[in-house]
Design a protein around this motif. Structure first.
Motif, PDB file in Angstrom:
ATOM      1  N   PRO A 113       0.824  -1.214   0.000  1.00  0.00           N
ATOM      2  CA  PRO A 113       0.000   0.000   0.000  1.00  0.00           C
ATOM      3  C   PRO A 113       0.856   1.262   0.000  1.00  0.00           C
ATOM      4  N   LEU A 114       0.401   2.283  -0.769  1.00  0.00           N
ATOM      5  CA  LEU A 114       1.166   3.519  -0.896  1.00  0.00           C
ATOM      6  C   LEU A 114       0.462   4.637  -0.145  1.00  0.00           C
ATOM      7  N   SER A 115       1.172   5.248   0.791  1.00  0.00           N
ATOM      8  CA  SER A 115       0.590   6.333   1.582  1.00  0.00           C
ATOM      9  C   SER A 115       0.217   7.508   0.681  1.00  0.00           C
ATOM     10  N   THR A 153       6.450   9.832  -3.526  1.00  0.00           N
ATOM     11  CA  THR A 153       7.481   8.943  -4.052  1.00  0.00           C
ATOM     12  C   THR A 153       7.827   7.873  -3.024  1.00  0.00           C
ATOM     13  N   CYS A 154       8.061   6.650  -3.510  1.00  0.00           N
ATOM     14  CA  CYS A 154       8.537   5.595  -2.610  1.00  0.00           C
ATOM     15  C   CYS A 154       9.994   5.877  -2.255  1.00  0.00           C
ATOM     16  N   THR A 155      10.348   5.631  -1.003  1.00  0.00           N
ATOM     17  CA  THR A 155      11.734   5.879  -0.615  1.00  0.00           C
ATOM     18  C   THR A 155      12.564   4.604  -0.703  1.00  0.00           C
ATOM     19  N   LYS A 191      10.986   0.761  -4.443  1.00  0.00           N
ATOM     20  CA  LYS A 191      10.165   1.572  -5.341  1.00  0.00           C
ATOM     21  C   LYS A 191       9.087   0.738  -6.014  1.00  0.00           C
ATOM     22  N   CYS A 192       7.857   1.315  -6.061  1.00  0.00           N
ATOM     23  CA  CYS A 192       6.757   0.646  -6.754  1.00  0.00           C
ATOM     24  C   CYS A 192       6.968   0.763  -8.260  1.00  0.00           C
ATOM     25  N   THR A 193       6.144   0.081  -9.031  1.00  0.00           N
ATOM     26  CA  THR A 193       6.353   0.084 -10.485  1.00  0.00           C
ATOM     27  C   THR A 193       6.198   1.488 -11.070  1.00  0.00           C
ATOM     28  N   MET A 194       5.251   2.286 -10.507  1.00  0.00           N
ATOM     29  CA  MET A 194       5.081   3.651 -11.026  1.00  0.00           C
ATOM     30  C   MET A 194       6.306   4.511 -10.724  1.00  0.00           C
ATOM     31  N   CYS A 195       6.847   4.349  -9.507  1.00  0.00           N
ATOM     32  CA  CYS A 195       8.049   5.119  -9.161  1.00  0.00           C
ATOM     33  C   CYS A 195       9.224   4.693 -10.041  1.00  0.00           C
ATOM     34  N   GLN A 196       9.282   3.389 -10.344  1.00  0.00           N
ATOM     35  CA  GLN A 196      10.361   2.914 -11.219  1.00  0.00           C
ATOM     36  C   GLN A 196      10.234   3.500 -12.620  1.00  0.00           C
ATOM     37  N   SER A 251       7.547   8.857  -9.638  1.00  0.00           N
ATOM     38  CA  SER A 251       6.670   9.064  -8.474  1.00  0.00           C
ATOM     39  C   SER A 251       5.330   8.373  -8.741  1.00  0.00           C
ATOM     40  N   HIS A 252       4.576   8.107  -7.661  1.00  0.00           N
ATOM     41  CA  HIS A 252       3.259   7.500  -7.880  1.00  0.00           C
ATOM     42  C   HIS A 252       2.129   8.515  -7.664  1.00  0.00           C
ATOM     43  N   LEU A 253       2.469   9.715  -7.211  1.00  0.00           N
ATOM     44  CA  LEU A 253       1.504  10.821  -7.128  1.00  0.00           C
ATOM     45  C   LEU A 253       2.203  12.073  -7.648  1.00  0.00           C
TER      46      LEU A 253
END
Ligand SMILES: [Zn+2]
Length: 300
Positions: A170-172, A177-179, A182-187, A191-193
């Motif tokens: 789950p992404l807050s 950005t994942c620190t 990294k999630c697939t979107m961040c990769q 960033s995912h937002l």
């Protein structure tokens, strides 16, 4: 029957009920007229009907820009139509950061000049609701400093893809950005937002909490909860931004663009004058630029 006559008939109905002691709420008489000549015709009629204040619509208000708003406010004041039972002016279609301190300067200027601290200018807008409820867009908390860049509300699309809805971790909502991992979107996108959601409700939730409909072929994955959270987030962030915009200009140590500090000072000076037309006209262009006002063709 013209719109003006029809409106005044409604206002007269409210006044009849008011004098019979049967109005429980406050009512504002709406001033309309996109073109200046129409505004004047409407005003000459409407001024004869005293409800609890005035509402500035279309070209009389936000669409007409700060020059016309101040001119109408001071005309009302000089005609004895503000204060004592008429202590409320409302603007429609208005929630903009650069306008906020200028409107506060108008409120304070009128308060001072008529000696009525309870005189209020209020304003509202459906944008924060519509952006979330219709378009699944969330607003970014504005960074307000001495540069005008950033002094506007920026809306971003909330991600609702199948991949995000079914992400394993789950992404807050409070981080863009994942620190660590990294999630697939961040990769793929960094960033995912497009921006973190920093309102109190959003800080407690994850993106996946809002995407309850996980199916592959769902057209709208956001749930009722998602609509409510995004609306709450937008309203909170916009109101909080408006408060910060005012604090940036009016606090003991201002941290705002010089244009807005100067504009607030000009408005205070104009409201302080008995003969104000020349000074207002002189500052018209400056005030319109300060709030980034551009007239549409229907008000010219
Ligand atoms: Zn991520």
């Amino acid at each position: 029957m013209t719109l003006l006559a029809l409106s005044m008939e409604h206002v007269q109905y409210l006044l009849d009920r008011k004098s019979a002691g049967r109005l429980k709420r406050k009512y504002l008489n709406v001033l309309q007229g996109d073109k200046e000549a129409d505004e004047e015709v409407w005003y000459q009629q409407a001024r004869q009907y005293r409800l609890d204040g005035w509402s500035f619509a279309g070209g009389v208000g936000t669409d007409g820009g700060p020059y016309r708003i101040i001119r109408r406010l001071l005309t009302l004041r000089d005609d004895g139509l503000l204060g004592s039972g008429l202590n409320w002016v409302h603007l429609l279609k208005q929630t903009q950061l650069r306008w906020a301190p200028v409107l506060t300067a108008m409120q304070r200027g009128i308060q001072r000049s008529i000696g009525a601290e309870d005189f209020k200018i209020t304003y509202d807008s459906s944008t924060p609701y519509q952006e979330a409820g219709k378009r699944e867009r969330f607003v970014e908390a504005p960074a307000l400093g001495p540069s005008l860049v950033g002094w506007h509300f920026k809306y971003h699309k909330f991600p609702t893809t199948f991949g995000v809805a079914t992400a394993a971790v789950p992404l807050s909502l409070a981080t863009a950005t994942c620190t660590a991992q990294k999630c697939t979107m961040c990769q793929s996108q960094g960033s995912h937002l497009d921006a973190p959601l920093l309102s109190p409700i959003a800080q407690l939730l994850t993106i996946q909490d809002l995407l309850e409909r996980k199916g592959n072929l769902i057209t709208r994955r956001g749930s009722v909860l998602a609509d409510e959270v995004l609306i709450n987030h937008n309203v909170f962030t916009v109101v909080e931004g408006i408060i910060r915009a005012n604090e940036a200009v009016f606090s003991a140590t201002p941290n705002a663009p010089q244009e807005l500090i100067d504009a607030a000072g000009m408005v205070a000076d104009i409201c302080n004058r008995q003969s104000w037309h020349t000074t207002l006209t002189y500052h018209r262009t400056f005030l319109e630029k300060a709030v980034a006002y551009r007239p549409s063709k229907n008000v010219l």
